[in-house]
Design a protein around this motif. Structure first.
Motif, PDB file in Angstrom:
ATOM      1  N   ALA A   1      -4.112  21.070  -4.116  1.00  0.00           N
ATOM      2  CA  ALA A   1      -4.520  20.009  -5.035  1.00  0.00           C
ATOM      3  C   ALA A   1      -5.528  19.044  -4.400  1.00  0.00           C
ATOM      4  CB  ALA A   1      -3.300  19.220  -5.507  1.00  0.00           C
ATOM      5  N   ARG A   2      -5.732  19.144  -3.095  1.00  0.00           N
ATOM      6  CA  ARG A   2      -6.548  18.145  -2.403  1.00  0.00           C
ATOM      7  C   ARG A   2      -8.022  18.213  -2.786  1.00  0.00           C
ATOM      8  NH1 ARG A   2      -3.666  18.806   3.574  1.00  0.00           N
ATOM      9  NH2 ARG A   2      -1.582  18.101   2.873  1.00  0.00           N
ATOM     10  N   LYS A   3      -8.490  19.378  -3.223  1.00  0.00           N
ATOM     11  CA  LYS A   3      -9.903  19.500  -3.598  1.00  0.00           C
ATOM     12  C   LYS A   3     -10.251  18.647  -4.814  1.00  0.00           C
ATOM     13  CE  LYS A   3      -9.005  23.672  -6.364  1.00  0.00           C
ATOM     14  NZ  LYS A   3      -8.873  22.951  -7.611  1.00  0.00           N
TER      15      LYS A   3
ATOM     16  N   LEU B   1      -3.857   9.500  -0.033  1.00  0.00           N
ATOM     17  CA  LEU B   1      -3.272  10.345  -1.068  1.00  0.00           C
ATOM     18  C   LEU B   1      -3.325  11.819  -0.667  1.00  0.00           C
ATOM     19  CD1 LEU B   1      -2.026  10.365  -3.884  1.00  0.00           C
ATOM     20  CD2 LEU B   1      -4.337  10.427  -4.844  1.00  0.00           C
ATOM     21  N   ARG B   2      -4.399  12.228  -0.019  1.00  0.00           N
ATOM     22  CA  ARG B   2      -4.526  13.632   0.400  1.00  0.00           C
ATOM     23  C   ARG B   2      -3.423  14.031   1.372  1.00  0.00           C
ATOM     24  NH1 ARG B   2     -11.091  13.601   1.091  1.00  0.00           N
ATOM     25  NH2 ARG B   2     -11.595  14.263  -1.039  1.00  0.00           N
ATOM     26  N   SER B   3      -3.006  13.101   2.208  1.00  0.00           N
ATOM     27  CA  SER B   3      -1.974  13.426   3.193  1.00  0.00           C
ATOM     28  C   SER B   3      -0.617  13.677   2.534  1.00  0.00           C
ATOM     29  CB  SER B   3      -1.851  12.283   4.214  1.00  0.00           C
ATOM     30  OG  SER B   3      -1.329  11.119   3.599  1.00  0.00           O
TER      31      SER B   3
ATOM     32  N   PRO C   1     -11.158   4.879  -4.486  1.00  0.00           N
ATOM     33  CA  PRO C   1     -11.842   4.519  -3.235  1.00  0.00           C
ATOM     34  C   PRO C   1     -11.440   5.427  -2.082  1.00  0.00           C
ATOM     35  CG  PRO C   1     -10.956   2.567  -4.316  1.00  0.00           C
ATOM     36  CD  PRO C   1     -10.399   3.748  -5.047  1.00  0.00           C
ATOM     37  N   ASP C   2     -12.297   5.497  -1.086  1.00  0.00           N
ATOM     38  CA  ASP C   2     -12.120   6.432   0.018  1.00  0.00           C
ATOM     39  C   ASP C   2     -10.793   6.223   0.749  1.00  0.00           C
ATOM     40  OD1 ASP C   2     -13.367   8.501   1.845  1.00  0.00           O
ATOM     41  OD2 ASP C   2     -12.942   6.884   3.280  1.00  0.00           O
ATOM     42  N   ASP C   3     -10.432   4.964   1.043  1.00  0.00           N
ATOM     43  CA  ASP C   3      -9.186   4.746   1.799  1.00  0.00           C
ATOM     44  C   ASP C   3      -7.968   5.173   0.989  1.00  0.00           C
ATOM     45  OD1 ASP C   3      -9.732   2.656   0.075  1.00  0.00           O
ATOM     46  OD2 ASP C   3      -8.804   1.129   1.335  1.00  0.00           O
TER      47      ASP C   3
ATOM     48  N   GLU D   1       0.806  -1.209   0.000  1.00  0.00           N
ATOM     49  CA  GLU D   1       0.000   0.000   0.000  1.00  0.00           C
ATOM     50  C   GLU D   1       0.844   1.265   0.000  1.00  0.00           C
ATOM     51  OE1 GLU D   1      -4.197   0.928   1.926  1.00  0.00           O
ATOM     52  OE2 GLU D   1      -2.596   0.942   3.439  1.00  0.00           O
ATOM     53  N   ASP D   2       1.839   1.346   0.881  1.00  0.00           N
ATOM     54  CA  ASP D   2       2.634   2.567   0.985  1.00  0.00           C
ATOM     55  C   ASP D   2       3.364   2.873  -0.318  1.00  0.00           C
ATOM     56  OD1 ASP D   2       1.850   3.075   3.553  1.00  0.00           O
ATOM     57  OD2 ASP D   2       3.605   2.161   4.486  1.00  0.00           O
ATOM     58  N   LYS D   3       3.933   1.853  -0.930  1.00  0.00           N
ATOM     59  CA  LYS D   3       4.684   2.073  -2.166  1.00  0.00           C
ATOM     60  C   LYS D   3       3.756   2.518  -3.289  1.00  0.00           C
ATOM     61  CE  LYS D   3       8.120  -0.062  -5.196  1.00  0.00           C
ATOM     62  NZ  LYS D   3       8.927  -1.284  -5.475  1.00  0.00           N
ATOM     63  N   PHE D   4       2.561   1.936  -3.349  1.00  0.00           N
ATOM     64  CA  PHE D   4       1.643   2.327  -4.417  1.00  0.00           C
ATOM     65  C   PHE D   4       1.111   3.742  -4.192  1.00  0.00           C
ATOM     66  CE2 PHE D   4      -2.615   2.433  -6.435  1.00  0.00           C
ATOM     67  CZ  PHE D   4      -2.184   2.336  -7.754  1.00  0.00           C
ATOM     68  N   ILE D   5       0.831   4.104  -2.941  1.00  0.00           N
ATOM     69  CA  ILE D   5       0.383   5.477  -2.664  1.00  0.00           C
ATOM     70  C   ILE D   5       1.486   6.468  -3.048  1.00  0.00           C
ATOM     71  CG2 ILE D   5      -0.268   7.109  -0.863  1.00  0.00           C
ATOM     72  CD1 ILE D   5      -2.512   5.228  -1.575  1.00  0.00           C
ATOM     73  N   ASP D   6       2.742   6.114  -2.766  1.00  0.00           N
ATOM     74  CA  ASP D   6       3.853   6.971  -3.195  1.00  0.00           C
ATOM     75  C   ASP D   6       3.863   7.121  -4.709  1.00  0.00           C
ATOM     76  OD1 ASP D   6       4.828   7.495  -0.675  1.00  0.00           O
ATOM     77  OD2 ASP D   6       6.280   5.856  -0.688  1.00  0.00           O
ATOM     78  N   LEU D   7       3.602   6.033  -5.404  1.00  0.00           N
ATOM     79  CA  LEU D   7       3.623   6.037  -6.865  1.00  0.00           C
ATOM     80  C   LEU D   7       2.555   6.979  -7.426  1.00  0.00           C
ATOM     81  CD1 LEU D   7       4.006   2.855  -9.060  1.00  0.00           C
ATOM     82  CD2 LEU D   7       2.361   4.602  -9.665  1.00  0.00           C
ATOM     83  N   ILE D   8       1.326   6.881  -6.913  1.00  0.00           N
ATOM     84  CA  ILE D   8       0.274   7.733  -7.461  1.00  0.00           C
ATOM     85  C   ILE D   8       0.394   9.176  -6.963  1.00  0.00           C
ATOM     86  CG2 ILE D   8      -1.324   5.834  -7.907  1.00  0.00           C
ATOM     87  CD1 ILE D   8      -2.818   6.500  -5.385  1.00  0.00           C
ATOM     88  N   ALA D   9       1.016   9.370  -5.792  1.00  0.00           N
ATOM     89  CA  ALA D   9       1.285  10.731  -5.335  1.00  0.00           C
ATOM     90  C   ALA D   9       2.245  11.428  -6.299  1.00  0.00           C
ATOM     91  CB  ALA D   9       1.854  10.718  -3.921  1.00  0.00           C
ATOM     92  N   LYS D  10       3.173  10.675  -6.844  1.00  0.00           N
ATOM     93  CA  LYS D  10       4.090  11.243  -7.843  1.00  0.00           C
ATOM     94  C   LYS D  10       3.331  11.613  -9.112  1.00  0.00           C
ATOM     95  CE  LYS D  10       8.228   8.829  -6.210  1.00  0.00           C
ATOM     96  NZ  LYS D  10       9.215   7.754  -6.503  1.00  0.00           N
ATOM     97  N   LYS D  11       2.292  10.840  -9.450  1.00  0.00           N
ATOM     98  CA  LYS D  11       1.488  11.172 -10.626  1.00  0.00           C
ATOM     99  C   LYS D  11       0.769  12.519 -10.423  1.00  0.00           C
ATOM    100  CE  LYS D  11       2.552   7.616 -13.013  1.00  0.00           C
ATOM    101  NZ  LYS D  11       3.976   7.862 -12.841  1.00  0.00           N
TER     102      LYS D  11
END
Length: 413
Positions: A293-295, A285-287, A278-280, A252-262
């Motif tokens: 950009a969070r909106k 990602l917002r954090s 999905p919500d989780d 999970e952490d690595k994938f969230i990092d990946l999409i945060a870079k996107k």
């Protein structure tokens, strides 16, 4: 016999499961057509809460077979659409036994029963006694299973056996219903075997070409806010099953990092990064995203709002080749890219080939390595031939019957 314009229109009832793709298919059939006054839609609570005031037709919520039967009694439909009869029982609102009783009741009342088929015929000939046969299990023998450790492979095999058993029973229950498709294989390609009783439609109201002959509703969505804001946006669409799949690959952490870079790369390109997931996933990602950009990091929304994001986006990025919304991008010649083929193409062995031949007419959208940075110039180059390729697909689809023609055919059988 044909529908007499001086008599009433056929009454239509759409029974939807929890899947947003089936809601999309219902809208593909109804959007921009003169069918709303004779249409009732039954939605599970999850879909109803987001869409109750925005869909064409009269919309109700249901959470039991009793709710469905009450609506059938109240509306007296001529044609009932199960979207989809294959997976309605999987969502645990209506059981297989209740689905079978419903189909029989509708048949006894001389209702025409129609089902969608999100698997493009793959399971349409599967019989209950064949569900656990080796050839049936081979439908799920994809590379994704072979790459996983034995505990995962064992648990997946048992899960696949359970799903195949349900699909086989569902296929038997709806074996005599008309199967409705919104795409067809390239007419120059070899035919693909599906159930004999099938109809295919195309809704020209889904295409907006910016001219007076184009659909005004789609044209309005595509052009909305262009004067108010010159800032373009890129849209990322990640479904819950594909989010689970990606996190199983990378953690999970690595994938969230990946999409945060996107998100970061999109902002660097001077575009807004609109993310639907999905919500989780969105909460994590917002954090990691800049405050401004969070909106644009959103959980799944109403169909009307989703369509606005989809049709206004400069580019759309998917993790699922079989996502229903790719259809609107294709027929409107709007570029999109694939980070991954997604859960259906990876889990169901024939799905990739079926999608390429049936859905994309032996063409596939450009694929991207999600570990590489997004670059606006590179994306523009990859999109260069996109409209030419999709125009051929649209030309083929325009030869199909309209929703009204399909209704007339079904009503007069």
């Amino acid at each position: 016999m044909t529908i007499n314009p001086d008599t009433r229109s056929p009454r239509l009832l759409f029974i939807l499961n929890n899947d947003y793709g089936e809601l999309g298919l219902a809208m593909y059939f109804l959007q921009g057509r003169n069918l709303a006054s004779s249409t009732t839609l039954l939605l599970p609570p999850r879909l109803y809460s987001k869409n109750k005031d925005t869909l064409p037709g009269t919309t109700y919520s249901y959470d039991s077979i009793e709710d469905i039967l009450r609506t059938v009694d109240d509306t007296q439909p001529d044609i009932v659409f199960l979207f989809s009869g294959y997976i309605l029982p999987l969502h645990q609102i209506v059981s297989l036994e209740e689905t079978e009783a419903l189909v029989q009741l509708l048949s006894d009342r001389k209702c025409k029963v129609v089902t969608s088929d999100p698997f493009f015929g793959i399971f349409s000939h599967l019989k209950p006694e064949e569900a656990n046969a080796p050839q049936a299990l081979q439908l799920f023998e994809s590379e994704i299973i072979k790459e996983q450790p034995w505990p995962y492979r064992l648990s997946t095999t048992f899960g696949n056996m359970r799903i195949l058993k349900q699909f086989a029973r569902a296929s038997h229950i709806i074996r005599n219903t008309t199967h409705l498709y919104y795409t067809r294989p390239d007419p120059n390609d070899e035919p693909i075997e599906v159930v004999t009783d099938n109809v295919t439609f195309f809704n020209p109201s889904l295409v907006g070409d910016g001219t007076e002959s184009g659909n005004s509703e789609v044209n309005a969505i595509k052009s909305a806010d262009t004067e108010a804001s010159a800032e373009k946006h890129w849209l990322f669409i990640l479904g819950s099953v594909d989010y689970d799949l990606q996190t199983s690959f990378y953690g999970e952490d690595k994938f969230i990092d990946l999409i945060a870079k996107k998100v970061e790369q999109t902002l660097q390109a001077g575009r807004r990064a609109v993310f639907l997931a999905p919500d989780d996933c969105i909460q994590k990602l917002r954090s990691r995203a800049p405050v401004h950009a969070r909106k644009d990091l959103l959980t799944f929304c109403a169909y009307e709002a989703f369509n606005a994001h989809l049709l206004q986006a400069e580019y759309v990025f998917y993790w699922n080749l079989a996502s229903y919304s790719t259809f609107l991008r294709v027929i409107n010649g709007l570029p999109m890219f694939m980070f991954d083929e997604g859960h259906l193409a990876r889990h169901v062995k024939p799905m990739h080939e079926r999608m390429v031949r049936w859905y994309y007419h032996n063409w596939t959208p450009p694929s991207l390595n999600q570990h590489e940075a997004l670059d606006a110039d590179a994306l523009e180059e990859l999109s260069r031939d996109y409209k030419k390729e999709t125009a051929v697909i649209l030309k083929n689809f325009r030869q199909l019957p309209t929703p009204e023609q399909v209704i007339e055919e079904l009503f007069n059988r």
